[in-house]
Design an enzyme around this catalytic site. Sequence first.
Site, mmCIF file in Angstrom:
data_model
loop_
_atom_site.group_PDB
_atom_site.id
_atom_site.type_symbol
_atom_site.label_atom_id
_atom_site.label_comp_id
_atom_site.label_asym_id
_atom_site.label_seq_id
_atom_site.Cartn_x
_atom_site.Cartn_y
_atom_site.Cartn_z
ATOM 1 N N HIS A 24 0.806 -1.227 0.000
ATOM 2 C CA HIS A 24 0.000 0.000 0.000
ATOM 3 C C HIS A 24 0.841 1.280 0.000
ATOM 4 C CE1 HIS A 24 0.382 0.144 4.373
ATOM 5 N NE2 HIS A 24 -0.518 -0.754 4.621
ATOM 6 N N HIS A 78 -6.491 -9.167 13.973
ATOM 7 C CA HIS A 78 -6.436 -7.910 13.213
ATOM 8 C C HIS A 78 -7.130 -8.147 11.875
ATOM 9 C CE1 HIS A 78 -5.027 -4.280 11.463
ATOM 10 N NE2 HIS A 78 -3.865 -4.682 11.000
ATOM 11 N N GLU A 80 -7.070 -6.241 9.058
ATOM 12 C CA GLU A 80 -6.561 -5.644 7.809
ATOM 13 C C GLU A 80 -6.419 -6.730 6.740
ATOM 14 O OE1 GLU A 80 -3.190 -2.989 8.197
ATOM 15 O OE2 GLU A 80 -3.476 -2.240 6.153
ATOM 16 N N ASP A 82 -4.313 -7.832 4.664
ATOM 17 C CA ASP A 82 -3.170 -8.755 4.522
ATOM 18 C C ASP A 82 -3.259 -9.906 5.527
ATOM 19 O OD1 ASP A 82 -2.760 -6.618 6.332
ATOM 20 O OD2 ASP A 82 -0.598 -6.949 6.380
ATOM 21 N N HIS A 145 -2.280 -1.474 15.228
ATOM 22 C CA HIS A 145 -2.367 -0.122 14.730
ATOM 23 C C HIS A 145 -3.736 0.224 14.131
ATOM 24 C CE1 HIS A 145 -1.712 -0.805 10.221
ATOM 25 N NE2 HIS A 145 -1.753 -1.990 10.745
ATOM 26 N N ASP A 164 0.576 -7.147 13.973
ATOM 27 C CA ASP A 164 1.598 -6.365 13.258
ATOM 28 C C ASP A 164 2.758 -5.918 14.156
ATOM 29 O OD1 ASP A 164 0.554 -6.380 10.678
ATOM 30 O OD2 ASP A 164 -0.723 -4.649 11.052
ATOM 31 N N TYR A 196 9.924 -0.930 9.457
ATOM 32 C CA TYR A 196 8.515 -1.285 9.649
ATOM 33 C C TYR A 196 7.841 -0.286 10.598
ATOM 34 C CZ TYR A 196 4.431 -4.210 10.367
ATOM 35 O OH TYR A 196 3.150 -4.676 10.413
ATOM 36 N N HIS A 229 4.162 -10.576 10.618
ATOM 37 C CA HIS A 229 5.076 -10.391 9.480
ATOM 38 C C HIS A 229 6.506 -10.680 9.942
ATOM 39 C CE1 HIS A 229 2.115 -8.294 6.955
ATOM 40 N NE2 HIS A 229 1.819 -7.526 7.981
HETATM 41 FE FE1 FEO Z 1 -2.128 -3.901 9.734
HETATM 42 FE FE2 FEO Z 1 -0.115 -6.396 8.479
HETATM 43 O O1 FEO Z 1 -1.662 -5.336 8.632
#
Ligand code: FEO
Length: 406
Positions: A24, A78, A80, A82, A145, A164, A196, A229
């Site tokens: 993104h 989370h 999001e 991904d 986040h 994250d 990151y 991640h």
């Molecule tokens: Fe906030 Fe890895 O997504």
Amino acid sequence: MKPVELKNGIYWVGVIDWAVRDFHGYETPHGTTYNNYLIIDDEPTLVDAVHHDFAHISIENISRIIETQKIKNVVINHIENDHAGGLEQILTLIPEATLYMTEKAKKALSKFINIEKYKIKTVKTGDTLKIGKRTLYFIETPMMHWPDSMFTYLKEDKVLISQDAFGQHLATVERFDDEFVDCYSVAELEDAVVDYYANILMPYGNVIKAKIEEIKKSGIEIEIIAPDHGVIWRSHIDKVLNLYSEMVDAKAQLGAVIVYDTMWHSTEQMVYPIAKGLEEEGVPVKIFKLRATPKSVAVKEAWKYRGLIVGSPTLNNGIFPSVADFLTYIKGLRLKNRLFSAFGSYGWSGEAVKEILEIGKAMKLEVLEPGIRVLYKPSEEDLNKCYEFGIAFGKALKEYHAKREV
Ligand code: FEO
């Protein structure tokens, strides 16, 4: 990559995205991973899903350990895309599973999938879920986040699944921090953590600080931090926690980063005498031309150093587009505690420098006015003025940095 066991019965079943270079808008030259975790117990439980494009790989990984249909619970830390983008593909195989998430996650997830089809239980900090011999303990982490976010702590195993937080965008076959360090270095791992944090988590520093304090006070012991991640932390936990504490406090090194772009090299010609003036003052300098450097790299470097000088020509009575893009990015990330100024060449109206300084003020940075502008192409006299500007910024920066260090 096949599943990897973190602890007896706890598996990484995620995927490695070797190809992603634009996350993104955040350039990810090393790719990333989407981590999710399978816990084998009386009630097999999956924590998190993965990116939509890779759900089939995670499903294959799960099936290497158990029949997917045996999963009883899915925890969603989370929502999001991904992480939850591939959720429905997994749920198609286990429609009877119970989903655990925060109230805010439920509300948000309803915008992405038809949640009416599933059994959902909302949880808050302190709630637990017994899945056999293991207890899952939930910790809400709103705005760390996204509003929906939470951690899942595996009490008996002392494993914190941290979504994250503590992640890195690294596509690598090494699944653990020590393996990565053996192949590469601590410095490269730290750099990935800073990158990151600077590009994803920077605006939420205070929230993160409070959450880390809360976890420490609660007496939770952590042997593994498993983010969504990058590599899993088992050998450098203190290091990453300390690094986060420092980043949250926006600690920075004495040094200046010059970020600029140029039309016909006039603004570019101003860069080197400014850098020379800074060096004369003993201030280390790094220089990034925006059309040659991803803004995420420039942000990471701006994050490391106390001074930031932004250069832009005036184009159509305003800031050059690549510079405006960078400024929008750092404004959103809420860079703070920096000495800031601007420079640039212009042909007739020359608004860019003033506009950049106004953005610095709006960000509540310490702004050294009035910056420096030159008409068209810098003359010898102009270049000397740039050098003097570098000296002045260097002196002010040393003073400012000394105050921030107290
Ligand atoms: Fe906030 Fe890895 O997504």
